[in-house]
Design an enzyme around this catalytic site. Sequence first.
Site, PDB file in Angstrom:
ATOM      1  N   HIS A  23       0.849  -1.190   0.000  1.00  0.00           N
ATOM      2  CA  HIS A  23       0.000   0.000   0.000  1.00  0.00           C
ATOM      3  C   HIS A  23       0.882   1.236   0.000  1.00  0.00           C
ATOM      4  CE1 HIS A  23       0.503   0.732   4.381  1.00  0.00           C
ATOM      5  NE2 HIS A  23       0.351  -0.568   4.548  1.00  0.00           N
TER       6      HIS A  23
ATOM      7  N   ASP B  34      -0.284   4.316   1.120  1.00  0.00           N
ATOM      8  CA  ASP B  34      -0.667   5.304   2.129  1.00  0.00           C
ATOM      9  C   ASP B  34       0.024   5.013   3.459  1.00  0.00           C
ATOM     10  OD1 ASP B  34      -2.401   2.993   2.203  1.00  0.00           O
ATOM     11  OD2 ASP B  34      -3.763   4.063   3.537  1.00  0.00           O
TER      12      ASP B  34
ATOM     13  N   ASP C 258       6.185   0.607   7.315  1.00  0.00           N
ATOM     14  CA  ASP C 258       4.800   0.238   6.956  1.00  0.00           C
ATOM     15  C   ASP C 258       4.293   1.165   5.865  1.00  0.00           C
ATOM     16  OD1 ASP C 258       2.217  -0.676   6.866  1.00  0.00           O
ATOM     17  OD2 ASP C 258       1.620   0.159   8.782  1.00  0.00           O
TER      18      ASP C 258
ATOM     19  N   GLU D 149      -5.210   1.680   2.479  1.00  0.00           N
ATOM     20  CA  GLU D 149      -5.076   0.459   3.283  1.00  0.00           C
ATOM     21  C   GLU D 149      -5.287   0.775   4.747  1.00  0.00           C
ATOM     22  OE1 GLU D 149      -3.262  -2.649   5.787  1.00  0.00           O
ATOM     23  OE2 GLU D 149      -2.734  -0.536   5.707  1.00  0.00           O
ATOM     24  N   GLU D 150      -4.730   1.910   5.171  1.00  0.00           N
ATOM     25  CA  GLU D 150      -4.755   2.251   6.600  1.00  0.00           C
ATOM     26  C   GLU D 150      -6.152   2.663   7.075  1.00  0.00           C
ATOM     27  OE1 GLU D 150      -2.457   1.461   8.438  1.00  0.00           O
ATOM     28  OE2 GLU D 150      -0.517   1.662   7.453  1.00  0.00           O
TER      29      GLU D 150
ATOM     30  N   GLU E 273       3.629  -6.541   4.104  1.00  0.00           N
ATOM     31  CA  GLU E 273       3.526  -5.860   5.406  1.00  0.00           C
ATOM     32  C   GLU E 273       4.671  -6.351   6.289  1.00  0.00           C
ATOM     33  OE1 GLU E 273       1.497  -3.584   6.558  1.00  0.00           O
ATOM     34  OE2 GLU E 273      -0.133  -3.558   5.100  1.00  0.00           O
TER      35      GLU E 273
ATOM     36  N   HIS F 217       3.429   2.962  12.510  1.00  0.00           N
ATOM     37  CA  HIS F 217       2.524   3.969  13.090  1.00  0.00           C
ATOM     38  C   HIS F 217       3.155   4.737  14.251  1.00  0.00           C
ATOM     39  CE1 HIS F 217      -1.256   1.605  11.482  1.00  0.00           C
ATOM     40  NE2 HIS F 217      -0.221   1.542  10.661  1.00  0.00           N
TER      41      HIS F 217
HETATM   42 ZN   LIG Z   1       0.654  -1.561   6.393  1.00  0.00          ZN
END
Ligand SMILES: [Zn+2]
Length: 387
Positions: free
Chosen positions: A73, A75, A105, A137-138, A165, A360
């Site tokens: 992903h 984003d 990530d 995705e997030e 991931e 994150h």
């Molecule tokens: Zn991810």
Amino acid sequence: MEDNSSVREILAKLVSFPTVSRDTNLPLVEWVEAYLSQHGIRSERIMSPCGTKAHLYAQTGPEIDGGVILSGHTDVVPVDGQAWTTDPWTLTERDGKLYGRGSCDMKGFDALALMAMVRAAKLPLKRPLQLALSFDEEVGCVAVVDLVETMLGALPRAREVIVGEPTMMRVVTGHKGGLAYKVHVRGFEVHSSLLPYGVSAIMQAAKLIDWANQRNAENAARQPSELAAPFDPPFTTLHVGTIEGGTAHNITAKDCRFFIEFRFVPGESPQDWANAFEAKAAELTTEMQKIHPDSGIDLERGFALPALTPETDGPAETLARRLTGDNGRHVVSYGTEGSQFQVRGYSTVICGPGDIAQAHQPDEFLSLEQLAAGEAFIDRLLDALCA
Ligand SMILES: [Zn+2]
């Protein structure tokens, strides 16, 4: 960028685009398109309904079935309110680690996948390599459905999907699924001394929430299935994270709103849980409306993500185990886009560089060691595609 641009240079470029899910990812997509086309690889975009984001997919190698999809992903989560000690949008090396939002990530894997495509374009591949880069995705792993379905129709059918991931390059074969609802319980206001003539939205909401408590207790007491056993906890959980409602201590509450999520184990279906919850809400609505016809329960379905189910003799698992040498059994607690590929018939595993613990976080990083492990993985993958 040059032919021999390192994966690290690609990663630095990707990190420089602040592709927070709520914002556009188009500058990143444009850069990727140009980079691939510079190396003779044509890519396609799928625009979001709002027109500010796009998925991108591409293929290199022979036009035949049986290829491999590398999925990532584009984003990232926001940096608002986080105490970063480096600029999150500038890839910065410190003590063997590459810091930057999304480094772990999962732009690290995106960079590896782009490098793989460019290198693959110059190799005598026996089967194709495909690239799938998504947005959003997030925020629920839902947008990717469009990408998966388009690729199914537009490209030769791949045999294995690797979703990169962060797993520390371990082969992850399963994760729980998710389902969520915004619930609005509508009551009928009377003075609380006249309780039987009113409908308290709060007290009705409590019944529905207690239904969730009962399911949790039941699930916990049951012997875990074989598919559920590797998870911690090894059963489906229901959780209410926020609730609000009511006006005063002596008025039956007119409104109560809460948010409920289900995290269900592989082998259980989101539809079965949705049916059970909606049936309970309908039963309570019937009771409430006997007191006042304007009362009731409104449900708004949030995200619904299937579980990733460990496959029996899955080609993706076999391939990833061969490339990594990892023969352990791993499942993860977070959801991924992998299950959206799997439920549409693709054999799928999760395997990528970096530790989800860094995802994150402020000062998110990818270690140079993990990036190197990812490059070794890509080397072996390209060998396998030529064999
Ligand atoms: Zn991810």
